[in-house]
Design a protein around this motif. Structure first.
Motif, PDB file in Angstrom:
ATOM      1  N   GLN A  36       0.830  -1.192   0.000  1.00  0.00           N
ATOM      2  CA  GLN A  36       0.000   0.000   0.000  1.00  0.00           C
ATOM      3  C   GLN A  36       0.876   1.257   0.000  1.00  0.00           C
ATOM      4  O   GLN A  36       1.970   1.270   0.560  1.00  0.00           O
ATOM      5  CB  GLN A  36      -0.899   0.003   1.234  1.00  0.00           C
ATOM      6  N   VAL A  37       0.376   2.301  -0.633  1.00  0.00           N
ATOM      7  CA  VAL A  37       1.083   3.574  -0.637  1.00  0.00           C
ATOM      8  C   VAL A  37       1.027   4.166   0.772  1.00  0.00           C
ATOM      9  O   VAL A  37      -0.048   4.340   1.337  1.00  0.00           O
ATOM     10  CB  VAL A  37       0.451   4.551  -1.645  1.00  0.00           C
ATOM     11  N   PRO A  38       2.179   4.480   1.388  1.00  0.00           N
ATOM     12  CA  PRO A  38       2.177   4.988   2.760  1.00  0.00           C
ATOM     13  C   PRO A  38       1.818   6.465   2.797  1.00  0.00           C
ATOM     14  O   PRO A  38       2.002   7.195   1.830  1.00  0.00           O
ATOM     15  CB  PRO A  38       3.632   4.784   3.195  1.00  0.00           C
ATOM     16  N   PRO A  39       1.292   6.953   3.937  1.00  0.00           N
ATOM     17  CA  PRO A  39       0.995   8.382   4.075  1.00  0.00           C
ATOM     18  C   PRO A  39       2.259   9.219   4.177  1.00  0.00           C
ATOM     19  O   PRO A  39       2.239  10.417   3.975  1.00  0.00           O
ATOM     20  CB  PRO A  39       0.183   8.452   5.368  1.00  0.00           C
ATOM     21  N   LYS A  40       3.372   8.578   4.531  1.00  0.00           N
ATOM     22  CA  LYS A  40       4.656   9.266   4.602  1.00  0.00           C
ATOM     23  C   LYS A  40       5.769   8.269   4.301  1.00  0.00           C
ATOM     24  O   LYS A  40       5.573   7.055   4.364  1.00  0.00           O
ATOM     25  CB  LYS A  40       4.872   9.873   5.987  1.00  0.00           C
ATOM     26  N   VAL A  41       6.920   8.812   3.943  1.00  0.00           N
ATOM     27  CA  VAL A  41       8.114   7.996   3.782  1.00  0.00           C
ATOM     28  C   VAL A  41       8.957   8.136   5.045  1.00  0.00           C
ATOM     29  O   VAL A  41       9.254   9.251   5.484  1.00  0.00           O
ATOM     30  CB  VAL A  41       8.927   8.434   2.546  1.00  0.00           C
ATOM     31  N   ASP A  42       9.308   7.018   5.632  1.00  0.00           N
ATOM     32  CA  ASP A  42      10.087   6.995   6.869  1.00  0.00           C
ATOM     33  C   ASP A  42      11.519   6.616   6.504  1.00  0.00           C
ATOM     34  O   ASP A  42      11.826   5.456   6.253  1.00  0.00           O
ATOM     35  CB  ASP A  42       9.479   5.978   7.838  1.00  0.00           C
ATOM     36  N   ALA A 119      19.470   1.341  20.152  1.00  0.00           N
ATOM     37  CA  ALA A 119      18.103   1.182  20.664  1.00  0.00           C
ATOM     38  C   ALA A 119      17.091   1.957  19.828  1.00  0.00           C
ATOM     39  O   ALA A 119      16.004   1.448  19.530  1.00  0.00           O
ATOM     40  CB  ALA A 119      18.034   1.631  22.117  1.00  0.00           C
ATOM     41  N   GLU A 120      17.414   3.179  19.415  1.00  0.00           N
ATOM     42  CA  GLU A 120      16.470   3.973  18.634  1.00  0.00           C
ATOM     43  C   GLU A 120      16.243   3.369  17.260  1.00  0.00           C
ATOM     44  O   GLU A 120      15.114   3.369  16.750  1.00  0.00           O
ATOM     45  CB  GLU A 120      16.979   5.412  18.497  1.00  0.00           C
ATOM     46  N   VAL A 121      17.294   2.848  16.644  1.00  0.00           N
ATOM     47  CA  VAL A 121      17.146   2.199  15.335  1.00  0.00           C
ATOM     48  C   VAL A 121      16.249   0.970  15.472  1.00  0.00           C
ATOM     49  O   VAL A 121      15.337   0.754  14.671  1.00  0.00           O
ATOM     50  CB  VAL A 121      18.516   1.795  14.759  1.00  0.00           C
ATOM     51  N   ALA A 122      16.503   0.163  16.500  1.00  0.00           N
ATOM     52  CA  ALA A 122      15.723  -1.049  16.713  1.00  0.00           C
ATOM     53  C   ALA A 122      14.255  -0.740  16.974  1.00  0.00           C
ATOM     54  O   ALA A 122      13.360  -1.440  16.479  1.00  0.00           O
ATOM     55  CB  ALA A 122      16.309  -1.844  17.879  1.00  0.00           C
ATOM     56  N   GLU A 123      14.015   0.320  17.728  1.00  0.00           N
ATOM     57  CA  GLU A 123      12.640   0.681  18.065  1.00  0.00           C
ATOM     58  C   GLU A 123      11.853   1.113  16.832  1.00  0.00           C
ATOM     59  O   GLU A 123      10.648   0.867  16.734  1.00  0.00           O
ATOM     60  CB  GLU A 123      12.643   1.814  19.094  1.00  0.00           C
ATOM     61  N   GLY A 124      12.522   1.731  15.869  1.00  0.00           N
ATOM     62  CA  GLY A 124      11.832   2.246  14.692  1.00  0.00           C
ATOM     63  C   GLY A 124      12.044   1.440  13.433  1.00  0.00           C
ATOM     64  O   GLY A 124      11.821   1.950  12.332  1.00  0.00           O
ATOM     65  N   VAL A 125      12.461   0.177  13.582  1.00  0.00           N
ATOM     66  CA  VAL A 125      12.808  -0.601  12.390  1.00  0.00           C
ATOM     67  C   VAL A 125      11.578  -1.020  11.595  1.00  0.00           C
ATOM     68  O   VAL A 125      11.668  -1.270  10.389  1.00  0.00           O
ATOM     69  CB  VAL A 125      13.646  -1.834  12.789  1.00  0.00           C
ATOM     70  N   ASN A 126      10.421  -1.096  12.233  1.00  0.00           N
ATOM     71  CA  ASN A 126       9.199  -1.520  11.543  1.00  0.00           C
ATOM     72  C   ASN A 126       8.370  -0.322  11.107  1.00  0.00           C
ATOM     73  O   ASN A 126       8.618   0.811  11.508  1.00  0.00           O
ATOM     74  CB  ASN A 126       8.363  -2.430  12.449  1.00  0.00           C
ATOM     75  N   GLY A 127       7.360  -0.600  10.309  1.00  0.00           N
ATOM     76  CA  GLY A 127       6.466   0.457   9.851  1.00  0.00           C
ATOM     77  C   GLY A 127       6.439   0.562   8.343  1.00  0.00           C
ATOM     78  O   GLY A 127       7.382   0.155   7.651  1.00  0.00           O
TER      79      GLY A 127
END
Length: 256
Positions: A36-42, A119-127
């Motif tokens: 699906q097309v995301p509302p933003k690019v992360d 830790a910050e990279v790991a926390e935001g790895v999904n999405g």
């Protein structure tokens, strides 16, 4: 698959609405991603220094009237933090829009994703809408990455969700067979596009799309042949080093 996924992440929008992937002129009809097309690019920029990856993605999105770009620059050296904030302000001024965001955190690609510094990279790895960029950091950390069996990238490739793109440009192609093995173990498609003239310019890209097993890990048969050539180039380079070879002067662009 690469062109198709980039078009999905940065669709053309405007009065006519969001561009559908079915409108693409690319010849990828046999390999739809189904994402699906995301509302933003992360955007996750690993070793991203002053924030150039953020500027590139924000400029692309503005050009295509695409989604918001939320960038996260992760660096081992904390001194880059002020530069990242300055780059965000400059991008807002030049692009005439403040809808794109960029923040800063620390990471170390030579350590596992589970390490405290990551830790910050790991926390935001999904999405959804994930793009990971690691520009010109792999080669300079080659020994540490090999000594840990590429643990950071093994973890990153495994933890990322389907639809994630990985861009890893660097100064030489000699490490790509090793990284390709890591990507293949995690079920990623990968390719080594050539984006500049000369012997250099072979970079590494990967796409997590676990619904396409087998030979689809490879872009084409040429990619497999290229990996064999890269292995041979690496073996020749290691042999030169074992014989005591050292570069005694600055390399002249285009020379062997």
């Amino acid at each position: 698959w690469l062109e198709r996924r980039v078009e999905e992440l940065f669709p053309i929008t405007g009065a006519g609405g969001r561009k559908s992937s079915s409108d693409s002129n690319s010849n990828f009809d046999d390999e739809p991603s189904g994402k699906q097309v995301p509302p933003k690019v992360d955007l996750v920029s690993l070793g991203g220094g002053p924030g150039y990856d953020f500027v590139a993605c924000a400029a692309l999105s503005e050009y295509r009237s695409g989604p918001d770009v939320h960038a996260h620059v992760y660096e081992y050296e904390n001194q880059w933090k002020s530069s990242v904030h300055s780059m965000e302000s400059a991008a807002h001024a030049i692009l005439g829009s403040d809808r794109h965001r960029c923040n800063f955190g620390q990471c170390d690609i030579t350590l596992p994703l589970s390490d405290a510094i990551n830790a910050e990279v790991a926390e935001g790895v999904n999405g959804e809408g994930k793009i990971f960029v690691c520009s010109y950091c792999v080669v300079e950390n080659a020994l540490a990455l090999r000594n840990r069996d590429w643990t950071f990238f093994r973890d990153l490739f495994s933890e990322a969700v389907d639809g994630a793109l990985f861009f890893i440009p660097d100064t030489t192609h000699r490490l790509w067979p090793e990284l390709a093995g890591v990507a293949k173990d995690a079920g990623l498609r990968f390719a080594t596009p050539h984006v500049r003239c000369g012997k250099a310019g072979w970079h590494f890209v990967a796409f997590k799309d676990t619904g396409h097993p087998g030979d689809r890990y490879y872009n084409t048969a040429i990619s497999r042949d290229l990996l064999e050539r890269f292995k041979a180039d690496n073996a020749a380079h290691l042999n030169r080093l074992e014989r005591g070879w050292k570069r005694e002067s600055r390399k002249i662009k285009g020379s062997k």
